[in-house]
Design an enzyme around this catalytic site. Sequence first.
Site, mmCIF file in Angstrom:
data_model
loop_
_atom_site.group_PDB
_atom_site.id
_atom_site.type_symbol
_atom_site.label_atom_id
_atom_site.label_comp_id
_atom_site.label_asym_id
_atom_site.label_seq_id
_atom_site.Cartn_x
_atom_site.Cartn_y
_atom_site.Cartn_z
ATOM 1 N N ASN A 15 -4.586 6.492 -7.043
ATOM 2 C CA ASN A 15 -5.087 7.911 -7.022
ATOM 3 C C ASN A 15 -4.209 8.885 -7.463
ATOM 4 O O ASN A 15 -3.771 9.742 -6.831
ATOM 5 C CB ASN A 15 -5.431 8.214 -5.457
ATOM 6 N N HIS A 41 1.528 5.188 -2.019
ATOM 7 C CA HIS A 41 1.262 6.066 -3.078
ATOM 8 C C HIS A 41 2.496 6.662 -3.555
ATOM 9 O O HIS A 41 3.178 7.564 -2.866
ATOM 10 C CB HIS A 41 0.396 7.279 -2.344
ATOM 11 N N ASN A 63 -5.827 9.433 7.218
ATOM 12 C CA ASN A 63 -7.094 8.729 6.961
ATOM 13 C C ASN A 63 -6.985 7.527 6.638
ATOM 14 O O ASN A 63 -6.504 6.898 5.856
ATOM 15 C CB ASN A 63 -7.842 9.702 5.703
ATOM 16 N N HIS A 109 0.767 -1.090 -0.125
ATOM 17 C CA HIS A 109 0.014 0.054 -0.040
ATOM 18 C C HIS A 109 0.750 1.323 0.041
ATOM 19 O O HIS A 109 1.176 1.836 0.975
ATOM 20 C CB HIS A 109 -1.002 -0.121 1.224
ATOM 21 N N ASP A 160 0.784 2.694 3.706
ATOM 22 C CA ASP A 160 -0.057 3.765 3.213
ATOM 23 C C ASP A 160 0.925 4.803 2.960
ATOM 24 O O ASP A 160 0.378 6.115 3.492
ATOM 25 C CB ASP A 160 -1.055 3.935 4.183
HETATM 26 O O1 DOR Z 1 -3.889 9.193 4.923
HETATM 27 C C1 DOR Z 1 -4.151 8.842 3.717
HETATM 28 N N1 DOR Z 1 -3.602 9.443 2.583
HETATM 29 N N2 DOR Z 1 -5.153 7.912 3.605
HETATM 30 C C2 DOR Z 1 -5.510 7.639 2.372
HETATM 31 O O2 DOR Z 1 -6.437 6.729 2.162
HETATM 32 C C3 DOR Z 1 -5.069 8.472 0.959
HETATM 33 C C4 DOR Z 1 -3.765 8.750 1.291
HETATM 34 C C5 DOR Z 1 -3.289 9.671 0.185
HETATM 35 O O3 DOR Z 1 -3.247 9.640 -0.981
HETATM 36 O O4 DOR Z 1 -2.460 10.824 0.511
#
Ligand code: DOR
Length: 432
Positions: A95, A63, A281, A61, A308
Amino acid sequence: MRILFKNVTLIFPEKDLEEIGDLYVENGIIRDIGKNLSLDGEVEVIEGKDKVLVPTLVDMHVHLREPGYEWKETIETGSKAAIAGGFTAICCMPNTNPPIDNKETVRFIYEKTNKIGLVRIYPIGTITKGREGKELSEIGDMYMAGAKGFSDDGNCVMNSEVLRCALEYSKMFDVPIIEHPEDINLTTEGSINWGKISTLLGLKGMPWVAEASIVARDVFLASFTKGKLHIAHISCWQSLDMIKWGKEKGVNVTCEVTPHHLVLTEDYVKESLYDTNTKMNPPLRTKEDQEALWEGIKNDIIDVIATDHAPHHIDDKMVEYNLAEFGISGLETAIPLIITYGYYKRKIPLVKLLKKMSYNPAKIMGLPYIPLDKNVPANFTVIDISLEKKVEKEKFFSKGKNTPFDGWALKGWPIMTFVEGRLVYREGKILW
Ligand code: DOR
């Protein structure tokens, strides 16, 4: 290159086994594993049971922000952060801008990854077109191009019929549908956990029921469809109870937790004087939730620890708390947080913790898993569990310096990362 690891701790996550032994790497291949290995000629010897060798560390997970948000992170900077964090493979969330919702973008990720060639990167495609939650993406197309799972992460799939269809599809390809569990009607404008602290601070809260109600719905949908469901970043005991129930009933459901939800609670938002790096989140929850999450690690209701990793630019965080973006830069602190708080503080065996960062995510995502074995490429990480040092965000390879752990003294850091036969990271340096 000849390296002999002597009397080190060897982790075999696939066998739930850890033992002291020797391992010999020659030109990127594990040539021998055993006891009392001795070699002639020039060979580097690394010794001691505080050196822990763990194969195929996977963060499922992450980004990476490319394409579209390259000022926050790129595939290159994210790759460097991943190997410095000890990972040999990562899965990147869709995303981005444009989102990974078509086969061309899936291919773009692979092409870029191969050019950089540091860590394996496996794209996750969106569940719905544009992550809008309305119409299913071309899941089959993306799967054929190499997408390993599907998620609208950052957004929950609020429409139950859309999620039902996605779960039906998941059976065809045996891929996980990864849910970001959040009923957005219950969290609008929220920035921290709903409770005493949100009231004290005058911030809008995000209640646990926003998460747990979606987890419950999804477990039922997975039960109904027999699809493959993975729940991302669970943060409250009620979600865990629902997943436990599903597992007991034979539902094909797995879940993950982040290091930050294991280590921090909502109290830290106040203690840190509203440091926006505590805004994520799902939000940091209560002590009771945190205890339940550790219990979930111990009793294996939680399958995976995933970061995350959510790198953001300083401009996204140097604002009022309610306006700040969600998320922390997690790749480079995950291992020391888990060793410090899981192994040292909670006395959880290394193999149990590290299996949730290697074998389990590799199996859930259907990724190649290379164990510690004779005549396979070296694809492992050396963690020095006696190495204690402070987190220095300015030294992160990630562009995202948004960490609540800056300055924390942690024990147990990755010192070498081998990816498919190449030593790509060693003690603060990227080698390729
Ligand atoms: O804290 C978070 N940041 N939770 C998520 O689900 C998305 C992520 C983000 O893309 O910045």
